[in-house]
Design a protein around this motif. Sequence first.
Motif, PDB file in Angstrom:
ATOM      1  N   UNK A 285       0.865  -1.176   0.000  1.00 56.29           N
ATOM      2  CA  UNK A 285       0.000   0.000   0.000  1.00 56.29           C
ATOM      3  C   UNK A 285       0.901   1.225   0.000  1.00 56.29           C
ATOM      4  N   UNK A 286       0.389   2.321  -0.518  1.00 54.18           N
ATOM      5  CA  UNK A 286       1.135   3.573  -0.474  1.00 54.18           C
ATOM      6  C   UNK A 286       0.254   4.666   0.110  1.00 54.18           C
ATOM      7  N   UNK A 287       0.891   5.571   0.847  1.00 42.57           N
ATOM      8  CA  UNK A 287       0.196   6.732   1.399  1.00 42.57           C
ATOM      9  C   UNK A 287       0.734   7.968   0.688  1.00 42.57           C
ATOM     10  N   UNK A 288      -0.188   8.802   0.211  1.00 43.71           N
ATOM     11  CA  UNK A 288       0.178   9.960  -0.604  1.00 43.71           C
ATOM     12  C   UNK A 288      -0.318  11.246   0.033  1.00 43.71           C
ATOM     13  N   UNK A 289       0.435  12.328  -0.175  1.00 45.32           N
ATOM     14  CA  UNK A 289      -0.009  13.667   0.193  1.00 45.32           C
ATOM     15  C   UNK A 289      -1.051  14.097  -0.840  1.00 45.32           C
ATOM     16  N   UNK A 290      -2.281  14.266  -0.414  1.00 45.18           N
ATOM     17  CA  UNK A 290      -3.374  14.522  -1.351  1.00 45.18           C
ATOM     18  C   UNK A 290      -3.215  15.861  -2.070  1.00 45.18           C
ATOM     19  N   UNK A 295       4.389  10.739  -2.783  1.00 44.17           N
ATOM     20  CA  UNK A 295       4.291   9.504  -1.996  1.00 44.17           C
ATOM     21  C   UNK A 295       5.017   9.707  -0.673  1.00 44.17           C
ATOM     22  N   UNK A 296       4.282   9.519   0.425  1.00 45.40           N
ATOM     23  CA  UNK A 296       4.844   9.730   1.763  1.00 45.40           C
ATOM     24  C   UNK A 296       5.409   8.452   2.369  1.00 45.40           C
ATOM     25  N   UNK A 297       4.820   7.311   2.001  1.00 43.47           N
ATOM     26  CA  UNK A 297       5.265   6.043   2.588  1.00 43.47           C
ATOM     27  C   UNK A 297       4.768   4.875   1.757  1.00 43.47           C
ATOM     28  N   UNK A 298       5.528   3.786   1.773  1.00 41.84           N
ATOM     29  CA  UNK A 298       5.098   2.511   1.203  1.00 41.84           C
ATOM     30  C   UNK A 298       4.952   1.526   2.346  1.00 41.84           C
ATOM     31  N   UNK A 299       3.743   0.982   2.493  1.00 47.02           N
ATOM     32  CA  UNK A 299       3.448   0.053   3.587  1.00 47.02           C
ATOM     33  C   UNK A 299       3.677  -1.371   3.092  1.00 47.02           C
ATOM     34  N   UNK A 332      -1.374   5.909  10.599  1.00 45.07           N
ATOM     35  CA  UNK A 332      -1.447   6.763   9.410  1.00 45.07           C
ATOM     36  C   UNK A 332      -0.646   8.057   9.553  1.00 45.07           C
ATOM     37  N   UNK A 333      -0.138   8.313  10.764  1.00 47.16           N
ATOM     38  CA  UNK A 333       0.651   9.535  10.956  1.00 47.16           C
ATOM     39  C   UNK A 333       2.151   9.259  10.910  1.00 47.16           C
ATOM     40  N   UNK A 334       2.554   8.134  11.500  1.00 52.05           N
ATOM     41  CA  UNK A 334       3.986   7.785  11.495  1.00 52.05           C
ATOM     42  C   UNK A 334       4.309   6.740  10.434  1.00 52.05           C
ATOM     43  N   UNK A 335       3.256   6.097   9.898  1.00 52.60           N
ATOM     44  CA  UNK A 335       3.360   5.015   8.909  1.00 52.60           C
ATOM     45  C   UNK A 335       4.030   3.756   9.483  1.00 52.60           C
TER      46      UNK A 335
END
Length: 415
Positions: A285-290, A295-299, A332-335
């Motif tokens: 999964x990836x978390x992105x700055x909307x 891309x902020x992090x890859x889970x 979701x804040x520190x990933x």
Amino acid sequence: MRLKQLHIRYYPPGIILDFEKGGQLRTKSIDLLDLTPECDANEVLLEIRRLEPLITVSREEQVKFLIKKLQDKLSQPDDHKFDLFKTLQAHILPLTNVAFNKSGSSFITGSYDRTCKIWDTASGTELHTLEGHKNVVYAVAFNNPYGDKIATGSFDKTCRLWSVETGQCFYTFRGHTAEIVCLAFNPQSTLVATGSMDTTVKLWDVESGVEVSTLSGHSAEIISLSFNTVGSRLVTGSFDHTVSVWDVPSGRLVHNLKGHRGEISSVNFNWDSSLIVTASMDKTCKVWDAEGGRCLATLTGHNDEVLDVCFNFKGQLIATASADGTSRVYDAQTFQFVCKLEGHEGEISKVCFNPQGTCVLTGSADKTARVWSVSSGSCLQVLEGHTDEIFSCAFNYYGDTIITGSKDNTCRIWR
């Protein structure tokens, strides 16, 4: 501007303001995502007054009362045990998706039998059968929070808009050239977005039934879409390995998010619309700055395809569902990785949080759904009885009722 009324919102914690501006009644919310039972209510009140001019001295006591009511709700123990209330012989073919209305008083089921059905949650009574599609009804949704309309997306390439009260079809949206596999209402219930295997998303006007715009740019089928909380942005995930962020009023492409090495399976905004989470067949999964599209992090951690992903209501946790039979929870804040949910004996295709954010619900090909503790990662309950794969499952708004939909043609209510 003149404040007319205040309402409480339990999930996520907040206060809703009804106010008059220019002769029109409008609504806005004060989000209290960081509120805990330990917070000083007076300090929270001072901060609200500093940021919100509509909250005047005369409203202080009322606001303080609502803050304390929210704190009481947050401090209540969440130890609900679910028992099977009813098994509904819902359809003559397998179910595809299930969804609650905002209050949880009713829910809908879509099926391969080409129908959608509306059910009363308290009694398990069928209220309406929505007939007219000529192929599988795959995607279903209420126009929450209003709950007076339903949209159904079908493999017959059309989407239909229905009245909840009468079961009558308002409009049939035609224009896609391939199956519709995902849809959503915007939060204002003025638009329906439909995603199709024809590689496009279409936006439809709920009031008039006309097509507003076609969002083109993906090169393969669109499998998932989601509006942000205010309805200004739409995110779409495609089998072309990319995710697109669109400006809803103009239909303009804002960001094309690249980085996944496999098909996208699920996309979601968090509550304050600052983050997007995406799940992929590439096992991550990836978390992105909307806003910026970065891309902020890859889970990582799964060893097979990730089939579903979601935020909790506050947007502070992320849960994943994988074909490897496990679910994982991340901060979701520190990933950072929080816990691994292990126990299913088949792939997990659906995952969701309870409204409180303390439990995760998973639906699996092993014919069971499971309820898990977020704090410990332990399995709290196994919901057994279905005789085939569970495709879909959901909590109601209060977190005290669950529905599960299965390939065995039945739906089960647990409470």
